[in-house]
Write a protein that holds these residues in place. Structure first.
Motif, mmCIF file in Angstrom:
data_model
loop_
_atom_site.group_PDB
_atom_site.id
_atom_site.type_symbol
_atom_site.label_atom_id
_atom_site.label_comp_id
_atom_site.label_asym_id
_atom_site.label_seq_id
_atom_site.Cartn_x
_atom_site.Cartn_y
_atom_site.Cartn_z
ATOM 1 N N ALA A 98 15.067 -18.351 34.283
ATOM 2 C CA ALA A 98 14.802 -16.918 34.393
ATOM 3 C C ALA A 98 16.102 -16.137 34.553
ATOM 4 O O ALA A 98 16.277 -15.073 33.935
ATOM 5 N N CYS A 99 17.012 -16.644 35.353
ATOM 6 C CA CYS A 99 18.307 -15.967 35.556
ATOM 7 C C CYS A 99 19.101 -15.904 34.251
ATOM 8 O O CYS A 99 19.691 -14.858 33.919
ATOM 9 N N GLN A 100 19.119 -17.000 33.509
ATOM 10 C CA GLN A 100 19.841 -17.020 32.234
ATOM 11 C C GLN A 100 19.237 -16.034 31.237
ATOM 12 O O GLN A 100 19.970 -15.325 30.530
ATOM 13 N N VAL A 101 17.912 -15.980 31.179
ATOM 14 C CA VAL A 101 17.229 -15.057 30.261
ATOM 15 C C VAL A 101 17.536 -13.611 30.635
ATOM 16 O O VAL A 101 17.800 -12.770 29.768
ATOM 17 N N LEU A 102 17.523 -13.290 31.926
ATOM 18 C CA LEU A 102 17.791 -11.927 32.376
ATOM 19 C C LEU A 102 19.215 -11.489 32.032
ATOM 20 O O LEU A 102 19.430 -10.370 31.543
ATOM 21 N N VAL A 103 20.181 -12.370 32.248
ATOM 22 C CA VAL A 103 21.578 -12.031 31.929
ATOM 23 C C VAL A 103 21.765 -11.896 30.418
ATOM 24 O O VAL A 103 22.422 -10.951 29.947
ATOM 25 N N ALA A 104 21.181 -12.802 29.644
ATOM 26 C CA ALA A 104 21.277 -12.721 28.182
ATOM 27 C C ALA A 104 20.625 -11.440 27.664
ATOM 28 O O ALA A 104 21.155 -10.778 26.755
ATOM 29 N N PHE A 105 19.491 -11.069 28.258
ATOM 30 C CA PHE A 105 18.803 -9.836 27.867
ATOM 31 C C PHE A 105 19.676 -8.620 28.158
ATOM 32 O O PHE A 105 19.751 -7.684 27.344
ATOM 33 N N ALA A 106 20.361 -8.618 29.306
ATOM 34 C CA ALA A 106 21.240 -7.498 29.664
ATOM 35 C C ALA A 106 22.367 -7.342 28.635
ATOM 36 O O ALA A 106 22.668 -6.229 28.190
ATOM 37 N N TRP A 107 22.987 -8.456 28.241
ATOM 38 C CA TRP A 107 24.055 -8.407 27.237
ATOM 39 C C TRP A 107 23.520 -7.947 25.882
ATOM 40 O O TRP A 107 24.161 -7.132 25.191
ATOM 41 N N LEU A 108 22.346 -8.453 25.481
ATOM 42 C CA LEU A 108 21.785 -8.105 24.169
ATOM 43 C C LEU A 108 21.455 -6.618 24.098
ATOM 44 O O LEU A 108 21.796 -5.944 23.114
ATOM 45 N N VAL A 109 20.791 -6.088 25.121
ATOM 46 C CA VAL A 109 20.449 -4.664 25.140
ATOM 47 C C VAL A 109 21.718 -3.813 25.126
ATOM 48 O O VAL A 109 21.801 -2.788 24.431
ATOM 49 N N SER A 110 22.729 -4.231 25.873
ATOM 50 C CA SER A 110 23.986 -3.482 25.927
ATOM 51 C C SER A 110 24.678 -3.448 24.567
ATOM 52 O O SER A 110 25.210 -2.402 24.157
ATOM 53 N N LEU A 111 24.670 -4.572 23.869
ATOM 54 C CA LEU A 111 25.258 -4.612 22.523
ATOM 55 C C LEU A 111 24.539 -3.654 21.580
ATOM 56 O O LEU A 111 25.169 -2.912 20.818
ATOM 57 N N MET A 112 23.212 -3.647 21.652
ATOM 58 C CA MET A 112 22.429 -2.768 20.785
ATOM 59 C C MET A 112 22.682 -1.300 21.110
ATOM 60 O O MET A 112 22.805 -0.464 20.202
ATOM 61 N N LEU A 113 22.761 -0.970 22.394
ATOM 62 C CA LEU A 113 22.971 0.424 22.789
ATOM 63 C C LEU A 113 24.400 0.892 22.536
ATOM 64 O O LEU A 113 24.655 2.097 22.483
ATOM 65 N N SER A 114 25.332 -0.037 22.366
ATOM 66 C CA SER A 114 26.730 0.330 22.102
ATOM 67 C C SER A 114 27.007 0.510 20.618
ATOM 68 O O SER A 114 27.924 1.261 20.246
ATOM 69 N N VAL A 115 26.252 -0.160 19.783
ATOM 70 C CA VAL A 115 26.480 -0.069 18.335
ATOM 71 C C VAL A 115 26.232 1.350 17.840
ATOM 72 O O VAL A 115 27.009 1.900 17.042
ATOM 73 N N VAL A 116 25.142 1.970 18.324
ATOM 74 C CA VAL A 116 24.743 3.280 17.796
ATOM 75 C C VAL A 116 25.794 4.360 18.051
ATOM 76 O O VAL A 116 26.250 5.018 17.099
ATOM 77 N N PRO A 117 26.240 4.602 19.311
ATOM 78 C CA PRO A 117 27.217 5.679 19.511
ATOM 79 C C PRO A 117 28.582 5.407 18.908
ATOM 80 O O PRO A 117 29.286 6.352 18.529
ATOM 81 N N VAL A 118 28.977 4.151 18.806
ATOM 82 C CA VAL A 118 30.327 3.843 18.304
ATOM 83 C C VAL A 118 30.364 3.779 16.782
ATOM 84 O O VAL A 118 31.286 4.304 16.142
ATOM 85 N N PHE A 119 29.371 3.145 16.171
ATOM 86 C CA PHE A 119 29.392 2.937 14.718
ATOM 87 C C PHE A 119 28.292 3.696 13.971
ATOM 88 O O PHE A 119 28.404 3.914 12.769
ATOM 89 N N GLY A 120 27.237 4.099 14.685
ATOM 90 C CA GLY A 120 26.095 4.707 13.998
ATOM 91 C C GLY A 120 26.135 6.213 13.899
ATOM 92 O O GLY A 120 25.607 6.800 12.955
ATOM 93 N N LEU A 121 26.744 6.885 14.876
ATOM 94 C CA LEU A 121 26.776 8.341 14.870
ATOM 95 C C LEU A 121 27.962 8.846 14.051
ATOM 96 O O LEU A 121 29.066 8.320 14.159
ATOM 97 N N PRO A 122 27.753 9.893 13.235
ATOM 98 C CA PRO A 122 28.866 10.428 12.431
ATOM 99 C C PRO A 122 29.871 11.165 13.316
ATOM 100 O O PRO A 122 29.514 12.049 14.079
ATOM 101 N N MET A 123 31.129 10.748 13.196
ATOM 102 C CA MET A 123 32.209 11.415 13.942
ATOM 103 C C MET A 123 33.372 11.675 12.986
ATOM 104 O O MET A 123 34.344 10.919 12.952
ATOM 105 N N PRO A 124 33.282 12.732 12.174
ATOM 106 C CA PRO A 124 34.383 13.027 11.242
ATOM 107 C C PRO A 124 35.588 13.603 11.972
ATOM 108 O O PRO A 124 35.461 14.472 12.823
#
Length: 273
Positions: A98-124
């Motif tokens: 359970a501890c391993q799953v929770l930590v892995a889930f935290a990293w996975l969600v963080s990666l997904m939430l970081s992709v959008v503002p850094v690479f997904g949003l237009p910043m000319p």
């Protein structure tokens, strides 16, 4: 790194609480390493430059680590809740899988939430290329965009609510429940023991969330570059530096493991001599 090594070497520290602590220590290494080395190099050399790709990479890694730390502190609060409020079911609920799953889930969600503002949003960018900060942080870089960033700022604010306000509210609710349970303990010794398991985590939460919320949850009009840099120093440099001290100096088990390792090293050295 010392804390991670101690937890690995001492079987007495193979518990859920120390698994999360070692995960937090690894996270703090990644977080500080994405910012501090380049900052120190710039201070020493006087050349405050970074490539566009390097800036994007630094934003992505720092943002991922920052969001993961928000979630990791919430997971550690839940661990303390189960330990204090449900002690008989602690090892069943917080088992190793359970501890391993929770930590892995935290990293996975963080990666997904970081992709959008850094690479997904237009910043000319078509004008100034000087970031008024000591590292490439998303709000500071967005200031340089030469387009209407209202949509991007709305998306970022929604992300900040999810990654800062919700985990922080969860931690407050968790510790409210812990406080009620502690007050129901009749013996003073039992109260002190239960409270001592939470004080280190509360200190870390206050340092990190206090400055991060000050930085990200304020209206843009009330922000100043000097205040932004001061707040960022705390949650990117001071907190990763202080966490090992907070969790070790007040922890008898960690200090006991350190003494064992030191004594073992002395014995091995004396035999070799």
């Amino acid at each position: 790194m010392v804390i991670i090594g101690l937890i690995r070497l001492d079987s007495c520290l193979h518990t859920p609480m120390y698994f999360f602590l070692s995960s937090l220590s690894f996270l703090d290494i990644c977080y500080a390493s994405s910012i501090v080395p380049h900052m120190l190099f710039s201070l020493a050399s006087g050349h405050w430059t970074i490539s566009y790709a390097g800036c994007k990479a630094q934003m992505f890694v720092a943002l991922t680590c920052g969001i993961t730390e928000c979630m990791m502190l919430a997971l550690m609060a839940y661990d303390r809740y189960v330990a204090v409020c449900l002690p008989l079911r602690y090892m069943t609920i917080m088992n190793h899988t359970a501890c391993q799953v929770l930590v892995a889930f935290a990293w996975l969600v963080s990666l997904m939430l970081s992709v959008v503002p850094v690479f997904g949003l237009p910043m000319p960018f078509c004008g100034p290329n000087e970031v008024d900060h000591f590292f490439c942080e998303v709000p500071a870089v967005m200031q340089l965009a030469c387009a209407n960033m209202s949509f991007s700022e709305t998306v970022m604010f929604g992300r900040d609510i999810f990654t800062l306000f919700i985990p922080f509210s969860f931690i407050l609710a968790t510790y409210g429940r812990i406080a009620i349970t502690i007050l129901r303990i009749h013996s003073n010794q039992g109260r002190r023991k239960a409270f001592s398991t939470c004080t280190s985590h509360l200190t870390a939460v206050t340092l990190f969330y206090g400055t991060a919320i000050f930085m990200y949850m304020r209206p843009r009009a009330s922000r100043s570059p000097a205040q932004n840099k001061m707040a960022a120093v705390f949650y990117t440099v001071v907190t990763p530096m202080m966490n090992p001290l907070i969790y070790s100096l007040r922890n008898k088990e960690v200090k006991g493991a350190m003494s064992k390792v030191i004594n073992l090293g002395r014995n091995m050295f004396s035999r070799m001599a």
